[in-house]
Design a protein around this motif. Structure first.
Motif, PDB file in Angstrom:
ATOM      1  N   GLY A 115       0.818  -1.213   0.000  1.00 20.77           N
ATOM      2  CA  GLY A 115       0.000   0.000   0.000  1.00 20.77           C
ATOM      3  C   GLY A 115       0.846   1.254   0.000  1.00 20.77           C
ATOM      4  N   TYR A 116       1.940   1.247   0.797  1.00 17.40           N
ATOM      5  CA  TYR A 116       2.811   2.414   0.857  1.00 17.40           C
ATOM      6  C   TYR A 116       3.416   2.747  -0.508  1.00 17.40           C
ATOM      7  CZ  TYR A 116       2.890   1.624   5.962  1.00 17.40           C
ATOM      8  OH  TYR A 116       2.556   1.449   7.274  1.00 17.40           O
ATOM      9  N   ILE A 117       3.997   1.747  -1.173  1.00 18.09           N
ATOM     10  CA  ILE A 117       4.690   2.019  -2.426  1.00 18.09           C
ATOM     11  C   ILE A 117       3.704   2.436  -3.509  1.00 18.09           C
ATOM     12  CG2 ILE A 117       4.672  -0.428  -3.076  1.00 18.09           C
ATOM     13  CD1 ILE A 117       7.261   2.257  -4.080  1.00 18.09           C
ATOM     14  N   ILE A 118       2.518   1.848  -3.507  1.00 13.71           N
ATOM     15  CA  ILE A 118       1.499   2.247  -4.485  1.00 13.71           C
ATOM     16  C   ILE A 118       1.112   3.707  -4.282  1.00 13.71           C
ATOM     17  CG2 ILE A 118      -0.899   1.854  -5.214  1.00 13.71           C
ATOM     18  CD1 ILE A 118      -0.419  -1.137  -4.524  1.00 13.71           C
ATOM     19  N   LEU A 119       0.960   4.105  -3.021  1.00 18.74           N
ATOM     20  CA  LEU A 119       0.627   5.496  -2.722  1.00 18.74           C
ATOM     21  C   LEU A 119       1.732   6.449  -3.151  1.00 18.74           C
ATOM     22  CD1 LEU A 119      -0.967   5.229   0.841  1.00 18.74           C
ATOM     23  CD2 LEU A 119      -2.105   5.941  -1.262  1.00 18.74           C
ATOM     24  N   GLU A 120       2.977   6.085  -2.875  1.00 20.60           N
ATOM     25  CA  GLU A 120       4.089   6.974  -3.233  1.00 20.60           C
ATOM     26  C   GLU A 120       4.216   7.132  -4.741  1.00 20.60           C
ATOM     27  OE1 GLU A 120       7.585   7.709  -1.292  1.00 20.60           O
ATOM     28  OE2 GLU A 120       7.341   6.206   0.278  1.00 20.60           O
ATOM     29  N   ILE A 121       4.003   6.045  -5.474  1.00 20.32           N
ATOM     30  CA  ILE A 121       4.101   6.100  -6.932  1.00 20.32           C
ATOM     31  C   ILE A 121       3.021   7.014  -7.510  1.00 20.32           C
ATOM     32  CG2 ILE A 121       3.829   4.755  -9.052  1.00 20.32           C
ATOM     33  CD1 ILE A 121       6.510   4.353  -7.705  1.00 20.32           C
ATOM     34  N   ALA A 122       1.862   7.076  -6.860  1.00 14.41           N
ATOM     35  CA  ALA A 122       0.770   7.919  -7.351  1.00 14.41           C
ATOM     36  C   ALA A 122       0.869   9.354  -6.846  1.00 14.41           C
ATOM     37  CB  ALA A 122      -0.577   7.319  -6.939  1.00 14.41           C
ATOM     38  N   ALA A 123       1.176   9.530  -5.554  1.00 15.22           N
ATOM     39  CA  ALA A 123       1.093  10.858  -4.945  1.00 15.22           C
ATOM     40  C   ALA A 123       2.258  11.759  -5.328  1.00 15.22           C
ATOM     41  CB  ALA A 123       1.018  10.727  -3.421  1.00 15.22           C
ATOM     42  N   ASN A 124       3.480  11.231  -5.380  1.00 14.51           N
ATOM     43  CA  ASN A 124       4.627  12.081  -5.719  1.00 14.51           C
ATOM     44  C   ASN A 124       4.511  12.700  -7.112  1.00 14.51           C
ATOM     45  OD1 ASN A 124       6.673  12.183  -3.498  1.00 14.51           O
ATOM     46  ND2 ASN A 124       6.520   9.969  -3.652  1.00 14.51           N
ATOM     47  N   PRO A 125       4.236  11.913  -8.161  1.00 15.01           N
ATOM     48  CA  PRO A 125       4.071  12.531  -9.481  1.00 15.01           C
ATOM     49  C   PRO A 125       2.901  13.500  -9.546  1.00 15.01           C
ATOM     50  CG  PRO A 125       4.427  10.169  -9.702  1.00 15.01           C
ATOM     51  CD  PRO A 125       4.191  10.445  -8.249  1.00 15.01           C
ATOM     52  N   LEU A 126       1.823  13.191  -8.816  1.00 16.86           N
ATOM     53  CA  LEU A 126       0.653  14.067  -8.838  1.00 16.86           C
ATOM     54  C   LEU A 126       1.002  15.444  -8.276  1.00 16.86           C
ATOM     55  CD1 LEU A 126      -2.320  14.564  -9.367  1.00 16.86           C
ATOM     56  CD2 LEU A 126      -2.840  13.527  -7.139  1.00 16.86           C
ATOM     57  N   VAL A 127       1.715  15.486  -7.164  1.00 13.19           N
ATOM     58  CA  VAL A 127       2.130  16.767  -6.594  1.00 13.19           C
ATOM     59  C   VAL A 127       3.033  17.514  -7.566  1.00 13.19           C
ATOM     60  CG1 VAL A 127       3.496  17.847  -4.759  1.00 13.19           C
ATOM     61  CG2 VAL A 127       1.870  16.038  -4.198  1.00 13.19           C
ATOM     62  N   ALA A 128       3.937  16.785  -8.216  1.00 12.75           N
ATOM     63  CA  ALA A 128       4.849  17.416  -9.164  1.00 12.75           C
ATOM     64  C   ALA A 128       4.127  17.986 -10.375  1.00 12.75           C
ATOM     65  CB  ALA A 128       5.905  16.405  -9.624  1.00 12.75           C
ATOM     66  N   GLN A 129       2.994  17.373 -10.754  1.00  8.68           N
ATOM     67  CA  GLN A 129       2.266  17.789 -11.953  1.00  8.68           C
ATOM     68  C   GLN A 129       1.238  18.880 -11.708  1.00  8.68           C
ATOM     69  OE1 GLN A 129       0.984  13.719 -12.961  1.00  8.68           O
ATOM     70  NE2 GLN A 129       2.070  13.922 -14.902  1.00  8.68           N
ATOM     71  N   LEU A 130       1.119  19.339 -10.472  1.00 14.53           N
ATOM     72  CA  LEU A 130       0.096  20.331 -10.147  1.00 14.53           C
ATOM     73  C   LEU A 130       0.518  21.769 -10.450  1.00 14.53           C
ATOM     74  CD1 LEU A 130      -1.298  18.894  -6.797  1.00 14.53           C
ATOM     75  CD2 LEU A 130      -2.391  18.904  -9.038  1.00 14.53           C
ATOM     76  N   GLY A 131       1.473  21.940 -11.289  1.00 18.84           N
ATOM     77  CA  GLY A 131       1.948  23.267 -11.643  1.00 18.84           C
ATOM     78  C   GLY A 131       3.087  23.158 -12.627  1.00 18.84           C
ATOM     79  N   PRO A 132       3.768  24.262 -12.893  1.00 18.30           N
ATOM     80  CA  PRO A 132       4.873  24.245 -13.858  1.00 18.30           C
ATOM     81  C   PRO A 132       6.030  23.385 -13.363  1.00 18.30           C
ATOM     82  CG  PRO A 132       4.757  26.357 -12.732  1.00 18.30           C
ATOM     83  CD  PRO A 132       3.524  25.612 -12.355  1.00 18.30           C
ATOM     84  N   PRO A 133       6.769  22.735 -14.276  1.00 20.55           N
ATOM     85  CA  PRO A 133       7.882  21.866 -13.880  1.00 20.55           C
ATOM     86  C   PRO A 133       8.947  22.565 -13.047  1.00 20.55           C
ATOM     87  CG  PRO A 133       7.320  21.517 -16.192  1.00 20.55           C
ATOM     88  CD  PRO A 133       6.538  22.706 -15.734  1.00 20.55           C
ATOM     89  N   GLU A 134       9.178  23.853 -13.306  1.00 19.66           N
ATOM     90  CA  GLU A 134      10.252  24.555 -12.598  1.00 19.66           C
ATOM     91  C   GLU A 134       9.974  24.718 -11.102  1.00 19.66           C
ATOM     92  OE1 GLU A 134       7.878  27.675 -15.003  1.00 19.66           O
ATOM     93  OE2 GLU A 134       8.710  25.657 -15.306  1.00 19.66           O
ATOM     94  N   THR A 135       8.718  24.567 -10.677  1.00 22.39           N
ATOM     95  CA  THR A 135       8.407  24.659  -9.241  1.00 22.39           C
ATOM     96  C   THR A 135       8.008  23.306  -8.650  1.00 22.39           C
ATOM     97  OG1 THR A 135       6.120  25.306  -9.772  1.00 22.39           O
ATOM     98  CG2 THR A 135       7.718  27.078  -9.390  1.00 22.39           C
ATOM     99  N   ALA A 136       8.175  22.237  -9.421  1.00 21.65           N
ATOM    100  CA  ALA A 136       7.781  20.901  -8.943  1.00 21.65           C
ATOM    101  C   ALA A 136       8.580  20.490  -7.710  1.00 21.65           C
ATOM    102  CB  ALA A 136       7.967  19.879 -10.063  1.00 21.65           C
ATOM    103  N   THR A 137       9.870  20.787  -7.704  1.00 25.04           N
ATOM    104  CA  THR A 137      10.718  20.393  -6.572  1.00 25.04           C
ATOM    105  C   THR A 137      10.286  21.091  -5.297  1.00 25.04           C
ATOM    106  OG1 THR A 137      12.573  20.019  -8.066  1.00 25.04           O
ATOM    107  CG2 THR A 137      13.089  20.297  -5.739  1.00 25.04           C
ATOM    108  N   ARG A 138       9.899  22.354  -5.407  1.00 21.29           N
ATOM    109  CA  ARG A 138       9.431  23.084  -4.224  1.00 21.29           C
ATOM    110  C   ARG A 138       8.135  22.477  -3.686  1.00 21.29           C
ATOM    111  NH1 ARG A 138       8.795  28.818  -5.786  1.00 21.29           N
ATOM    112  NH2 ARG A 138       6.610  28.368  -6.250  1.00 21.29           N
ATOM    113  N   ARG A 139       7.214  22.143  -4.588  1.00 22.36           N
ATOM    114  CA  ARG A 139       5.955  21.530  -4.137  1.00 22.36           C
ATOM    115  C   ARG A 139       6.206  20.201  -3.445  1.00 22.36           C
ATOM    116  NH1 ARG A 139       4.457  23.473  -9.018  1.00 22.36           N
ATOM    117  NH2 ARG A 139       4.627  21.461 -10.064  1.00 22.36           N
TER     118      ARG A 139
END
Length: 414
Positions: A115-139
């Motif tokens: 469950g943990y790894i499935i969540l991380e695979i989904a949640a990390n990219p989703l947070v990164a995609q919620l805005g421009p790539p240049e601010t993905a690391t900050r999010r």
């Protein structure tokens, strides 16, 4: 764009960010209660190692399959599925306690880790995609800053369980220790139901091809810079996992008069600074380039770990605490740097970086124990030094590559 997404999908975004705190609860609660499980199930040394390594093993094996699933069904559906697997694993601890069977207990821990790894695979990219790539690391740094909050909650819940049940006979201890998991399983299942009925942004529901995900993995492993990012994460987590594993033992070795409780308090102080560092690093990224911050923080971590090796004593303990603060932003910053420009390959990229981190944790912990046995815990802190130096090298190389890309092209000479 990000403001618009938050305005339309406030509940979805709050729930997504809350996941980072929630799996902090899950990770730390398990680590805190493992000694109690060991007493309840009368585990020998080999069994205890298995209970502590199952998490890393599952992460390494299931990262790519989880990315393929997320690519095919979308981030939201993958989050719901991951929460479902987590709750099933938590509930399985009850029959494991009733049967008093170690293999059943290990299976429950493995399912929960799925469950943990499935969540991380989904949640990390989703947070990164919620805005421009240049601010993905900050999010990602802001999201990961919530993880230590979950750790604090789990530490106090674990301590409460241990203190309240320490007088119980061994035959009743197993049932008592699994009680928090019944509550956690119900809470996670309820959260899955809520997320399933909340509207998410379009990027969270996009579906793709499973075959494409497999092809993306092949493309990424052929890119030297991406493999360098995976290697940097491997080295970073090797150092951090090793340092956190021996931190209490280091304190007691450095200060012989320190009790186990005092050592635990030092570790808690280090964890608090680790959480503060993550928030501070995320805020600093509004003004400073994440790659430069990565180099500075990793360099400071190398210096602090080096002092822990050379000095020992009280100075070494303070240096260990400083190391924990300095390495706070490394994981999320390396991850964000690695995946921010991957486009549709972001989930496959996340899987490979997390595979590197799980392998790094296993190798780092083993290296720390080996060096400790051959020499001392103080000397073993060389592993975190080397880990930070590898991250510094990655950050400097990435910074130079980005500077060349941003350099103006000279006008042709007529």
């Amino acid at each position: 764009m990000l403001a618009e997404v938050f305005r339309k999908h406030k509940a979805a975004m709050a729930l997504t960010f809350a996941l980072f705190a929630l799996w902090g609860v899950g990770h730390r609660l398990y680590d805190t209660l493992v000694p109690e499980f060991a007493k309840a199930f009368a585990l020998n040394g080999s069994q205890l190692v298995l209970t502590q390594s199952v998490y890393d093993l599952v992460y390494f094996v299931l990262a790519v399959p989880a990315a393929i699933y997320s690519r095919a069904f979308g981030s939201k559906a993958t989050i719901v599925f991951g929460l479902g697997a987590w709750s099933v694993g938590a509930f399985l601890f009850y029959p494991a306690a009733q049967q008093h069977a170690f293999l059943f207990f290990l299976f429950a821990a493995a399912v929960m880790s799925c469950g943990y790894i499935i969540l991380e695979i989904a949640a990390n990219p989703l947070v990164a995609q919620l805005g421009p790539p240049e601010t993905a690391t900050r999010r990602l740094n802001f999201a990961h800053a919530l993880y230590p909050i979950g750790l604090f909650i789990a530490i106090y819940v674990g301590r409460w369980v241990i203190l309240s049940d320490m007088e119980l006979p061994v035959e009743k201890l197993a049932a008592a220790v699994v009680r928090p998991y019944m509550v956690l399983g119900l809470g996670v299942l309820l959260l899955a139901f809520v997320i399933d009925h909340v509207s998410f942004p379009a990027v969270a529901t996009q579906r793709g091809s499973r075959r494409a995900a497999v092809a993306e993995v092949r493309v990424l492993v052929s890119r030297p810079w991406f493999l360098a990012a995976v290697g940097a994460q491997f080295c970073n987590v090797a150092g951090q996992a090793g340092a956190w594993t021996v931190s209490a033992s280091y304190v007691q070795a450095a200060i012989p008069a320190a009790s186990a409780a005092s050592a635990a308090d030092v570790v808690l102080a280090a964890l608090i600074l680790f959480g503060i560092g993550r928030f501070a690093g995320a805020v600093l990224m509004y003004w400073f380039d994440p790659i430069r911050l990565l180099a500075v923080f990793a360099g400071a971590g190398a210096v602090a770990a080096g002092v822990a090796v050379a000095a020992g004593g009280v100075t070494g303990v303070y240096a260990l605490i400083a190391y924990c603060f300095a390495t706070s932003i490394l994981f999320a910053t390396i991850l964000g740097t690695a995946i921010r420009d991957l486009g549709p390959m972001i989930k496959a990229g996340t899987a490979l970086v997390l595979m590197g981190s799980s392998a790094g944790a296993a190798v780092g912990i083993a290296a720390m124990h080996l060096i400790s046995n051959l020499s001392s815990i103080q000397v073993a802190m060389i592993v975190p030094v080397l880990g930070c130096l590898a991250v510094v090298a990655f950050a400097l190389a990435t910074g130079r590559a980005e500077a060349k890309q941003d350099a103006p092209v000279p006008a042709p000479v007529e």
